[in-house]
Scaffold this motif. Structure first.
Motif, PDB file in Angstrom:
ATOM      1  N   SER A 379       0.936  -1.125  -0.090  1.00 27.38           N
ATOM      2  CA  SER A 379       0.040  -0.010  -0.020  1.00 27.38           C
ATOM      3  C   SER A 379       0.813   1.134  -0.013  1.00 27.38           C
ATOM      4  N   GLY A 380       0.607   2.317  -0.642  1.00 26.15           N
ATOM      5  CA  GLY A 380       1.081   3.305  -0.925  1.00 26.15           C
ATOM      6  C   GLY A 380       2.188   3.506  -1.710  1.00 26.15           C
ATOM      7  N   ALA A 381       2.461   2.342  -2.690  1.00 25.67           N
ATOM      8  CA  ALA A 381       3.670   2.201  -3.771  1.00 25.67           C
ATOM      9  C   ALA A 381       3.153   3.070  -5.089  1.00 25.67           C
ATOM     10  N   PRO A 386      -3.171   5.394  -3.078  1.00 21.95           N
ATOM     11  CA  PRO A 386      -2.377   5.283  -1.736  1.00 21.95           C
ATOM     12  C   PRO A 386      -3.049   4.134  -0.791  1.00 21.95           C
ATOM     13  N   GLY A 387      -4.165   3.888  -1.220  1.00 20.91           N
ATOM     14  CA  GLY A 387      -4.713   2.765  -0.125  1.00 20.91           C
ATOM     15  C   GLY A 387      -4.966   1.424  -0.642  1.00 20.91           C
ATOM     16  N   GLU A 388      -4.012   1.043  -1.656  1.00 18.71           N
ATOM     17  CA  GLU A 388      -4.181  -0.178  -2.383  1.00 18.71           C
ATOM     18  C   GLU A 388      -3.131  -1.051  -2.655  1.00 18.71           C
ATOM     19  N   TRP A 389      -3.172  -2.265  -2.428  1.00 16.63           N
ATOM     20  CA  TRP A 389      -2.019  -3.255  -2.931  1.00 16.63           C
ATOM     21  C   TRP A 389      -2.151  -3.141  -4.600  1.00 16.63           C
ATOM     22  N   VAL A 390      -0.722  -3.317  -4.997  1.00 21.94           N
ATOM     23  CA  VAL A 390      -0.652  -3.216  -6.445  1.00 21.94           C
ATOM     24  C   VAL A 390      -0.029  -4.339  -6.948  1.00 21.94           C
ATOM     25  N   MET A 423       7.664   0.524  -9.913  1.00 24.06           N
ATOM     26  CA  MET A 423       9.403   0.415 -10.056  1.00 24.06           C
ATOM     27  C   MET A 423       9.703   1.057 -11.045  1.00 24.06           C
ATOM     28  N   SER A 424       8.838   1.279 -12.275  1.00 19.61           N
ATOM     29  CA  SER A 424       9.225   2.061 -13.242  1.00 19.61           C
ATOM     30  C   SER A 424       9.398   3.564 -13.010  1.00 19.61           C
ATOM     31  N   ARG A 425       8.348   3.876 -12.105  1.00 18.83           N
ATOM     32  CA  ARG A 425       8.354   5.279 -11.490  1.00 18.83           C
ATOM     33  C   ARG A 425       9.675   5.644 -11.024  1.00 18.83           C
ATOM     34  N   ARG A 480      10.853  -2.760  -3.744  1.00 20.59           N
ATOM     35  CA  ARG A 480      10.920  -3.266  -5.083  1.00 20.59           C
ATOM     36  C   ARG A 480      11.378  -2.251  -5.960  1.00 20.59           C
ATOM     37  N   GLY A 481      12.692  -2.114  -6.114  1.00 16.96           N
ATOM     38  CA  GLY A 481      13.281  -1.749  -7.211  1.00 16.96           C
ATOM     39  C   GLY A 481      14.366  -0.824  -6.791  1.00 16.96           C
TER      40      GLY A 481
END
Length: 481
Positions: A379-381, A386-390, A423-425, A480-481
């Motif tokens: 969450s927040g990545a 902001p409030g979700e898993w991705v 990660m790309s961001r 992650r990255g």
């Protein structure tokens, strides 16, 4: 279309080509032979006659199932002979084929999109990273006959590096066919035919076909170069296009293939990248689609068709116009700047396994195990959610199932929507990074999945199941990255 081996005499407008296609037991009947304009087939004794265009550089054959792809010492395919007319407008071109040492109804191929090396250092990185990974992938495929496909942009404008690509293919140890990419061209050429002169010197014809098992494979040249003015100035940008001669050849080639058979077409530029839709643009770039793709779709309509391409440095599957269009992430990622393409797909290549009429595939991340198919973020990545898993499931299609678990309990299906890979961001966003190519930016992708984050969950995992019943697992990590 010419068929069989009719009597032929050459006029001023053609070259009378004769020859024979043989195997260990003598002549091979029914093998297609072409100059890229006309198509004929060998007769019962393997002999053929072809009225070839004097403007075509090669005579070549469509290698039938059950036989090895003839290769140069480097492993790149050599199923062609230079078309040099002798006195009187005649030429001879014969071919001897070697049977495979096992049945090819079960076989495999690897599609390597955009190695795109610009320097000797990048070519060495390709050889150090990708070559051993491919060698391991081939070993994992067991005793299946395997071939490789260089999906274009074998180099990045520096055509002297073709020799390094050939050395890498030799190390990989499997036969390779090549499609021409927009960075494989002679940009000082005054028009499209001349733009592939160096490519032809190394790899032969720009378009051709061959069979493996039940599958008919076709390699096409869909990069059109309008040319330069002779003073080093471009007269226009390249764009995706299949010229009339190539389409006419393809119609003849496919006329020899039974309706309903699997046909796999390799191109560099995809028929239509939907990147423009994800960016909110009204129409696709001429560089990101085949302008006359409808003609290709029409020719492929009788078949179980797949079109496999690269070019756009992301992973995508598209089904809207009939054939299954596979756009494969790149060997170089985001131009050798790090581990991922700008949609978050790991740099790598695609592995296809064929069993009779059935084609299965999986993306292979360089340097990672074959089951590395998902990357999960906490969450927040994603600052837009902001409030979700991705989760990034880069090879996903609509028939994947992507779910999440909280503390061992299946909570539900994750929602697929367009976004930017975290990660790309982190690696690509902004004017100052990546340092090597600051013009690289994260691009919206449609293979992100979201789920509402539960702050009380101690353990979260994502499970993604592909259409072939294989399930992959990932857990969100803050790093992650």
């Amino acid at each position: 279309m010419a068929t069989g081996a009719p009597h032929l005499s050459a006029g001023r407008e053609s070259v009378a080509v004769t020859g024979r296609v043989t195997g260990p037991d003598g002549g091979l009947e029914g093998v297609p032979v072409t100059d890229g304009v006309a198509v004929t087939q060998t007769g019962p004794d393997g002999r053929y006659e072809l009225a070839a265009s004097p403007r075509r550089p090669f005579v070549y054959l469509s290698v039938p199932s059950g036989y090895r792809l003839p290769t140069h010492e480097t492993g790149t395919a050599r199923f062609y002979r230079p078309l040099g007319a002798a006195g009187g407008g005649t030429a001879e071109a014969s071919f001897r084929l070697t049977p495979l040492d096992r049945d090819d109804e079960q076989h495999a191929f690897l599609f390597l999109a955009d190695p795109q090396t610009r320097t000797a250092a990048e070519m060495q990185q390709f050889r150090d990273e990708t070559v051993p990974d491919v060698q391991e992938a081939v070993r994992a495929l067991g005793d299946r006959p395997v071939f490789g496909v260089g999906g274009g942009d074998l180099v990045f404008d520096e055509l002297s590096l073709f020799s390094g690509y050939e050395a890498a293919v030799e190390e990989m140890g499997i036969p390779f066919v090549q499609a021409v990419g927009n960075h494989d061209l002679n940009f000082d050429a005054p028009g499209d035919p001349g733009s592939t002169a160096t490519f032809r010197q190394h790899f032969g014809p720009e378009y051709y076909s061959f069979d493996r098992g039940a599958v008919h494979y076709v390699v096409l040249d869909d990069v059109y170069w309008p040319g330069s003015d002779g003073f080093g100035r471009e007269t226009g940008d390249y764009h995706g296009h299949l010229d009339a001669a190539q389409l006419a050849w393809l119609e003849q080639d496919l006329a020899l293939v039974e309706d309903g058979r699997p046909v796999v077409v390799f191109t560099h530029i995809p028929p239509l990248s939907t990147a423009y839709e994800r960016r909110g643009e009204d129409s696709p770039s001429v560089r990101g689609r085949i302008g006359n793709r409808a003609a290709l779709y029409e020719l492929l309509d009788p078949f179980d068709a797949h079109i496999v391409s690269g070019h756009v440095h992301e992973n995508e599957h598209r089904f809207a116009d009939g054939p299954h269009e596979h756009v494969v992430g790149t060997v170089c990622g985001a131009w050798w700047t790090g581990p991922v393409c700008y949609d978050g797909t790991p740099k790598g290549y695609a592995v296809y396994e064929v069993d009779g009429d059935s084609v299965a595939w999986r993306y292979k991340a360089t340097g990672r195990a074959a089951d590395h198919q998902v990357r999960a973020y906490p969450s927040g990545a994603d600052p837009e959610a902001p409030g979700e898993w991705v989760a990034n499931v880069w090879d996903a299609t609509d028939d994947w199932t992507v779910v999440w678990y909280e503390d061992g309990i299946r909570t539900g299906a994750m929602a697929r929507r367009v976004g930017l890979d975290p990660m790309s961001r982190r690696r690509h966003e902004g004017d100052n990074q990546p340092e090597k190519h600051t013009w690289v930016e994260p691009q919206p992708t449609a293979h992100l999945y979201y789920a509402p984050a539960n702050p009380d969950a101690n353990r979260v995992r994502v499970e993604a199941t592909d259409p072939f019943g294989r399930t992959y697992v990932a857990r969100p990590s803050p790093n992650r990255g």
